[in-house]
Design a protein around this motif. Structure first.
Motif, mmCIF file in Angstrom:
data_model
loop_
_atom_site.group_PDB
_atom_site.id
_atom_site.type_symbol
_atom_site.label_atom_id
_atom_site.label_comp_id
_atom_site.label_asym_id
_atom_site.label_seq_id
_atom_site.Cartn_x
_atom_site.Cartn_y
_atom_site.Cartn_z
ATOM 1 N N ARG A 265 0.865 -1.197 0.000
ATOM 2 C CA ARG A 265 0.000 0.000 0.000
ATOM 3 C C ARG A 265 0.890 1.232 0.000
ATOM 4 O O ARG A 265 1.848 1.300 0.771
ATOM 5 C CB ARG A 265 -0.888 0.007 1.248
ATOM 6 C CG ARG A 265 -2.132 0.892 1.105
ATOM 7 C CD ARG A 265 -2.818 1.115 2.442
ATOM 8 N NE ARG A 265 -2.036 1.980 3.286
ATOM 9 C CZ ARG A 265 -1.731 1.719 4.567
ATOM 10 N NH1 ARG A 265 -2.138 0.617 5.157
ATOM 11 N NH2 ARG A 265 -1.014 2.580 5.262
ATOM 12 N N ASP A 267 1.072 5.296 0.570
ATOM 13 C CA ASP A 267 0.338 6.403 1.193
ATOM 14 C C ASP A 267 0.755 7.722 0.562
ATOM 15 O O ASP A 267 1.953 7.965 0.370
ATOM 16 C CB ASP A 267 0.626 6.464 2.701
ATOM 17 C CG ASP A 267 0.032 5.284 3.446
ATOM 18 O OD1 ASP A 267 -0.790 4.556 2.857
ATOM 19 O OD2 ASP A 267 0.391 5.106 4.636
ATOM 20 N N GLU A 280 4.946 7.271 2.012
ATOM 21 C CA GLU A 280 5.669 6.040 2.362
ATOM 22 C C GLU A 280 5.107 4.881 1.548
ATOM 23 O O GLU A 280 3.997 4.953 1.010
ATOM 24 C CB GLU A 280 5.506 5.726 3.849
ATOM 25 C CG GLU A 280 4.055 5.564 4.259
ATOM 26 C CD GLU A 280 3.857 4.694 5.483
ATOM 27 O OE1 GLU A 280 4.812 4.047 5.931
ATOM 28 O OE2 GLU A 280 2.720 4.633 5.963
ATOM 29 N N ASN A 282 4.218 0.906 2.091
ATOM 30 C CA ASN A 282 4.045 -0.142 3.099
ATOM 31 C C ASN A 282 4.167 -1.493 2.400
ATOM 32 O O ASN A 282 3.258 -1.913 1.686
ATOM 33 C CB ASN A 282 2.660 -0.021 3.746
ATOM 34 C CG ASN A 282 2.509 1.291 4.496
ATOM 35 O OD1 ASN A 282 3.090 1.477 5.555
ATOM 36 N ND2 ASN A 282 1.753 2.224 3.923
HETATM 37 MG MG LIG Z 1 1.150 5.535 6.533
#
Ligand SMILES: [Mg+2]
Ligand SMILES: Nc1ncnc2c1ncn2[C@@H]1O[C@H](COP(=O)(O)OP(=O)(O)O)[C@@H](O)[C@H]1O
Length: 326
Positions: A265, A267, A280, A282
């Protein structure tokens, strides 16, 4: 596998047990025999792995020896033990666990990541609002309104970083604060290729969250107003189409540059001029039924059961898995 959780742990830590339990239920329903294994600091889990000889490890480990940065050691050990595992390679997890290292790589590839600093701060190129956040920890740990500060000098930034590092006992960074909207973009691997799911916006309702951030309360404190007022949305006005397209494109590039696999994911914040900035990546995002990943899958008609099966198929395809090496 998940990290061991001490009694009385905070909700951000306990969450991994929710993931382990809900994924175990799906696996058992699909005929797997499931053995939940904590990744203990003394490496006893390696003996258990030798004994159990798993067909596959569903890797949910977010921290190892109490550190987010060390979580990469688990897929590394699994790989060395010859065990197939879900999700991302140890290299991808290592690089993306460090938000500064991630930014450096993003900048090399001309992908948008705001300026950030770690100690010693030698030069602050622009005065303004900065957010102080952990360099290698996730889940909005330590994030609150106090994290956003107006900074004019290196000394000021250095002092705040030093105090936070003393308080939390892990490294912090400060990054240019991006006023604007927030998006999460989930992506799953299909035979090594990224399928980027429709981006989700985190909509901040009302005025009680002045910086409109996903702070610790918004993410974990179910009794707080901020939690109720931070809402995930998949519906956009037609005007947003170019932005959504851009978020999808950037996420695809991140997949290839960071050699991601399985699921991830990204962001984003989108500034007031409409420019997206990557916060960031993930590489081991939350995968509970109420996670952003599961919600993005469901939004495209992929049930939680199907999502887990896709993740498993990706790890077992051709008995190789799709963990690309750097
Ligand atoms: Mg985050
Ligand atoms: N540069 C930034 N500008 C504005 N908000 C930010 C920025 N960096 C982080 N945030 C806010 O803090 C939250 C947590 O930061 P993030 O970098 O995603 O770390 P993590 O989710 O791993 O804790 C984000 O969801 C966002 O709301």
């Amino acid at each position: 596998m998940h990290q061991p959780i001490a009694p009385g742990a905070l909700p951000d830590e306990r969450d991994v047990l929710v993931q382990a339990l809900s994924i175990s239920r799906v696996l058992e329903k699909n005929g797997w025999f499931v053995h939940c294994l904590p990744a203990d600091d003394n490496l006893n889990f390696l003996d258990d792995i030798k004994k159990v000889k798993p067909d596959l490890v569903f890797n949910l480990v977010e921290t190892f020896t109490n550190s987010g940065l060390n979580s990469f050691r688990i897929p590394m050990l699994l790989q060395m033990s010859g065990v197939l595992y879900t999700g991302n390679s140890s290299q991808a997890i290592y690089i993306t666990s460090d938000k500064m290292l991630t930014k450096t790589i993003l900048n090399i590839h001309d992908l948008p990541a705001e300026k950030a600093y770690i100690r010693p701060v030698l030069q602050i190129r622009e005065k303004g609002y900065y957010i102080f956040k952990p360099q290698c920890e996730d889940a909005s740990v330590s994030i609150s309104d106090e994290s956003v500060r107006y900074i004019e000098t290196c000394e000021q930034a250095d002092k705040i970083l030093e105090a936070l590092e003393k308080q939390y006992n892990f490294p912090f960074m400060c990054e240019k604060f991006i006023w604007g909207r927030e998006f999460n973009v989930s992506v799953i691997g299909i035979k090594g290729n990224p399928r980027v799911l429709q981006p989700a916006e985190i909509v901040f309702i009302g005025d009680d969250n002045p910086y409109r951030i996903v702070d610790y309360a918004s993410k974990w404190d179910e009794s707080s107003l901020r939690y109720r007022n931070s809402v995930r949305s998949f519906s956009f006005k037609p005007d947003d189409n170019p932005l959504i397209q851009k978020l999808v494109e950037i996420t695809k590039k991140c997949w290839h540059i960071f050699k991601l696999s399985g699921y991830a994911r990204v962001d984003f914040r989108v500034d007031e001029k409409g420019k997206p900035w990557i916060l960031e990546i993930n590489a081991n995002p939350c995968s509970s039924p109420d996670s952003g990943l599961a919600a993005a899958a469901e939004n495209e008609g992929i049930s939680f059961n199907e999502l887990i099966n896709i993740i498993i198929n990706e790890a077992t395809h051709d008995n190789q898995g799709y963990h690309s090496a750097f």
